[in-house]
Write a protein that holds these residues in place. Structure first.
Motif, mmCIF file in Angstrom:
data_model
loop_
_atom_site.group_PDB
_atom_site.id
_atom_site.type_symbol
_atom_site.label_atom_id
_atom_site.label_comp_id
_atom_site.label_asym_id
_atom_site.label_seq_id
_atom_site.Cartn_x
_atom_site.Cartn_y
_atom_site.Cartn_z
ATOM 1 N N PRO A 337 0.915 -1.172 -0.027
ATOM 2 C CA PRO A 337 -0.046 -0.117 0.008
ATOM 3 C C PRO A 337 0.901 1.283 -0.029
ATOM 4 N N ARG A 338 0.380 2.446 -0.119
ATOM 5 C CA ARG A 338 1.056 3.942 -0.253
ATOM 6 C C ARG A 338 1.667 4.092 0.720
ATOM 7 N N SER A 339 2.963 4.412 1.150
ATOM 8 C CA SER A 339 3.708 4.415 2.214
ATOM 9 C C SER A 339 3.152 5.538 3.183
ATOM 10 N N THR A 340 2.686 6.617 2.641
ATOM 11 C CA THR A 340 2.004 7.623 3.466
ATOM 12 C C THR A 340 1.116 7.062 4.345
ATOM 13 N N VAL A 341 0.539 6.132 4.011
ATOM 14 C CA VAL A 341 -0.648 5.546 4.905
ATOM 15 C C VAL A 341 0.093 4.556 5.757
ATOM 16 N N ASN A 342 0.959 3.811 5.096
ATOM 17 C CA ASN A 342 1.464 2.647 5.743
ATOM 18 C C ASN A 342 2.481 2.864 6.778
ATOM 19 N N PHE A 343 3.212 3.904 6.770
ATOM 20 C CA PHE A 343 4.375 4.019 7.702
ATOM 21 C C PHE A 343 4.122 4.982 8.919
ATOM 22 N N PHE A 344 2.735 5.405 8.985
ATOM 23 C CA PHE A 344 2.543 6.602 10.210
ATOM 24 C C PHE A 344 1.631 5.969 11.072
ATOM 25 N N PRO A 345 1.994 5.862 12.415
ATOM 26 C CA PRO A 345 0.864 5.464 13.216
ATOM 27 C C PRO A 345 -0.022 6.593 13.572
ATOM 28 N N CYS A 346 0.174 7.602 12.778
ATOM 29 C CA CYS A 346 -0.649 8.828 13.331
ATOM 30 C C CYS A 346 -1.371 9.340 12.214
ATOM 31 N N ASP A 347 -2.405 10.672 12.441
ATOM 32 C CA ASP A 347 -2.842 11.248 11.278
ATOM 33 C C ASP A 347 -2.099 12.400 10.984
ATOM 34 N N GLY A 348 -2.464 13.068 9.783
ATOM 35 C CA GLY A 348 -1.759 14.251 9.310
ATOM 36 C C GLY A 348 -1.732 14.212 7.851
ATOM 37 N N PRO A 349 -1.345 15.525 7.228
ATOM 38 C CA PRO A 349 -1.428 15.536 5.838
ATOM 39 C C PRO A 349 -0.639 14.722 5.051
ATOM 40 N N LEU A 350 -0.939 14.144 4.239
ATOM 41 C CA LEU A 350 -0.024 13.129 3.357
ATOM 42 C C LEU A 350 0.895 13.769 2.583
ATOM 43 N N ARG A 496 9.083 9.626 18.583
ATOM 44 C CA ARG A 496 8.659 10.296 17.324
ATOM 45 C C ARG A 496 9.604 10.547 16.287
ATOM 46 N N VAL A 497 10.730 10.959 16.710
ATOM 47 C CA VAL A 497 12.042 11.237 15.613
ATOM 48 C C VAL A 497 12.933 10.067 15.256
ATOM 49 N N LEU A 498 12.800 9.854 13.895
ATOM 50 C CA LEU A 498 13.832 9.199 13.156
ATOM 51 C C LEU A 498 14.913 9.834 12.812
ATOM 52 N N ALA A 499 16.330 9.431 13.430
ATOM 53 C CA ALA A 499 17.377 10.170 13.048
ATOM 54 C C ALA A 499 18.582 9.310 12.797
ATOM 55 N N PHE A 500 19.508 9.940 11.789
ATOM 56 C CA PHE A 500 20.641 9.179 11.657
ATOM 57 C C PHE A 500 21.618 10.291 10.921
ATOM 58 N N GLU A 501 22.991 9.659 11.232
ATOM 59 C CA GLU A 501 24.229 10.593 10.724
ATOM 60 C C GLU A 501 24.890 9.865 9.458
ATOM 61 N N ARG A 502 25.232 10.672 8.413
ATOM 62 C CA ARG A 502 26.157 10.035 7.197
ATOM 63 C C ARG A 502 27.533 10.690 7.667
ATOM 64 N N ALA A 503 28.428 9.939 7.599
ATOM 65 C CA ALA A 503 29.939 10.746 7.788
ATOM 66 C C ALA A 503 30.792 10.035 6.745
ATOM 67 N N LEU A 504 31.447 10.964 6.307
ATOM 68 C CA LEU A 504 32.755 10.598 5.248
ATOM 69 C C LEU A 504 33.793 11.660 5.341
ATOM 70 N N THR A 511 20.112 13.533 9.375
ATOM 71 C CA THR A 511 18.902 13.654 8.971
ATOM 72 C C THR A 511 17.812 13.489 10.041
ATOM 73 N N LEU A 512 16.927 14.384 10.425
ATOM 74 C CA LEU A 512 15.955 14.333 11.151
ATOM 75 C C LEU A 512 14.675 14.234 10.803
ATOM 76 N N ALA A 513 13.718 13.299 11.280
ATOM 77 C CA ALA A 513 12.469 13.188 10.652
ATOM 78 C C ALA A 513 11.458 12.961 11.778
ATOM 79 N N ASN A 514 10.663 13.870 11.994
ATOM 80 C CA ASN A 514 9.563 13.709 12.837
ATOM 81 C C ASN A 514 8.318 13.028 12.299
ATOM 82 N N PHE A 515 8.180 11.666 12.746
ATOM 83 C CA PHE A 515 7.106 10.560 12.218
ATOM 84 C C PHE A 515 5.972 11.175 13.140
#
Ligand code: GLC
Length: 554
Positions: A337-350, A496-504, A511-515
């Protein structure tokens, strides 16, 4: 340290999946064509796409929309001709876009000439090309295995007086990989496409090719008394021997990549499957999609999950490929199914949700795979009755759900939420009739929101999901740490927040993403010394994320 320029082309690029039946119809027939893909190559180039996975477009009776192949060396007339395919490959190359063919090698169509011959008698040259077994003494199927699409995985064949095995629909008989002639024929097909100049292969349902030495009943897990074929046949010992041979015969010596579809391979097994000692360049494993859908085939049973479940699955796959192999990052494909529906346990704008997922997808370590329409922020379609669905699996699962005791309303609700047809509605190019997909009534209804959610509208809107995808693609191309950098998780326990670092080297991106649809705070020192490179909701504030906001710092 690996430098970005030392990496293979398919590690540095963005891959895009086209479901050709729903992409663009150039003939006014209601289904898409290969010429339609060629027409949109500039659109794809503007998204930074360098590899284009086309789901099966070979000659097929289309019971499973091409995953039932009748002839691997012919294009289905509904899509066009081999000349159209040659044209697509050539025009793609001019733009740095290489085609990726889908190899459906676990099974063929029951109308494939191999199967027609095999089923004709027990003593023909292809008698042993499929999985044939005698009935049990009472005449019933050899085992109680349930096919992935529901019902028995065995079908009776009057001509041979035997059953044949089908992991998927009964029109998709499984090939017998134990037979070297079968394997040789499959390698020849793959090499036909290598010689045509494709850039790689996506290998379908590959974990099912090795069957167990003894076929036995398993404990029933549903009201139908059946046992999932997946549990009996997925990822069996010996499968890697077949696949090492496949790699030697097809992959070695060519500048192509192979990505396997590997339901049944766990993250901790990845080092045997990908990388220096593996058999593929990348593997689609499904641990993260199992979080919202459940690992079982029986998705009508409700699943509860939290963001940390999803984060753990993603982190495991990253860690498993950190030093060996490479990860194909994805949130959508034609089976989800579409990811905007699938990966959020909350409501909110698509649109906000789509941007959050895009930020993760395009800055994580691995080759991002974008599925058609994902770059517009689609939601699921609005389905009102089971008759509106086309997908063979959705219909089987609806029946299964009824068999499990769900009433019609609940069974329909499960299909509305999870059906693969959510991903298969026609691509929305503009706000004209049928969304600019076709001049004729499309094979699946166009999504209700097409008048506002379409490519033409988003191309002129600097704040659109499409503009965000293009900006992130350009950012990725300009920042070597986003391609070659190491990946490490931040804020692992945050719900709430998915976050990771990329280092080279000295370069670092975060990247900080509030789900969640609430404001979230984090320790601002994580982004000390960094500037915002991309922000989904205007100027960002260090230490705070607005609801469903994503920011990339670097
Ligand atoms: C894979 C494909 C799916 C298809 C199945 C059978 O899972 O992605 O669409 O139905 O294999 O070929």
């Amino acid at each position: 340290m690996t430098r970005a320029q030392d990496m293979a082309w398919w590690q540095q690029t963005i891959a895009y999946e086209v479901y050709p039946k729903s992409f663009l119809d150039t003939r006014g027939q209601g289904t898409g064509t290969l010429a339609g893909i060629t027409q949109k190559l500039d659109y794809l180039a503007a998204l930074g796409v360098g590899a284009l996975w086309i789901t099966p477009c070979y000659k097929s009776p289309m019971v499973d929309n091409g995953y039932d192949v009748q002839d691997y060396l012919q294009i289905d007339p509904s899509f066009g001709t081999m000349a159209d395919m040659d044209e697509l490959i050539a025009r793609g190359r001019e733009r740095g876009i290489r085609m990726v063919m889908d190899l459906v090698f676990n099974h063929t169509s029951n109308e494939c000439a191999w199967f027609v011959e095999s089923r004709s008698s027990r003593a023909n040259p292809k008698a042993d090309w499929y999985i044939w077994r005698d009935a049990k003494p009472d005449g019933s199927a050899p085992t109680n295995w349930r096919s992935i699409f529901g019902g028995s995985a065995w079908e009776w064949c009057e001509e041979r007086g035997q059953y044949y095995l089908h992991t998927f629909a009964k029109q998709q008989p499984d090939l017998n990989w134990e037979n070297p002639q079968v394997r040789g024929a499959l390698y020849d097909i793959a090499n036909f496409w290598v010689d045509k100049g494709v850039g790689g292969f996506r290998i379908d349902a590959i974990t099912y090719i090795k069957k167990p030495p003894v076929f036995e009943d398993g404990p029933a897990d549903g009201e139908d008394g059946l046992y999932p074929v997946h549990a009996a046949t997925a990822n069996r010992p010996g499968i890697l021997e077949f696949l090492h041979e496949f790699k030697r015969e097809v992959r070695d010596g060519h500048d192509i990549f192979m990505v396997g579809e590997a339901n049944g391979v766990a993250a901790d097994e990845l080092d045997q499957w990908v990388g220096a000692n593996g058999v593929f360049d990348m593997l689609f494993e499904f641990s993260h999609t199992h979080v919202p859908m459940g690992a079982e085939e029986i998705w009508c049973r409700p699943v509860t999950w939290t963001l940390t479940d999803l984060k753990q699955a993603l982190a495991q796959s990253q860690e498993a490929t950190a030093h060996n192999g490479w990860y194909p990052a994805f949130f959508e494909n034609h089976d989800q199914p579409r990811s905007t529906v699938n990966f959020f346990p909350c409501d909110g704008p698509l649109t906000s949700k789509a941007k959050v997922l895009a930020a993760v997808l395009l800055t994580t370590r691995g080759t991002p795979f974008v599925y058609q329409g994902q770059e517009l922020g689609y939601g699921n379609a609005t389905w009102k009755s089971i008759d509106e669905f086309d997908d063979v699996q959705t219909h089987a699962q609806y029946e299964f759900a009824l068999g499990e005791g769900l009433d019609e309303k609940a069974a329909l609700a499960a299909c509305v939420r999870f059906s693969r047809d959510n991903a298969r509605t026609p691509m929305q190019w503009d706000d004209s009739a049928y969304a600019g997909f076709s001049g004729a009534k499309p094979w699946l209804p166009v999504h209700d929101d097409y008048a506002s959610c379409n490519v033409a509208a988003q191309e002129t809107d600097a704040d659109s999901v499409l503009a965000w995808y293009r900006a992130l693609a350009a950012l990725r191309a300009s920042r070597p740490e986003l391609v070659a950098g190491d990946w490490s998780e931040l804020l692992a326990a945050d719900e709430r927040v998915l976050a990771f670092e990329r280092a080279l080297g000295d370069a670092r991106a975060v990247t900080l993403a509030n789900f969640s649809n609430e404001e979230a705070t984090y320790d601002a020192s994580l982004v000390d010394g960094l500037a915002p490179l991309a922000a989904s909701q205007g100027a960002p504030i260090a230490g705070i994320l607005r609801p469903l906001e994503a920011v990339v710092w670097g």
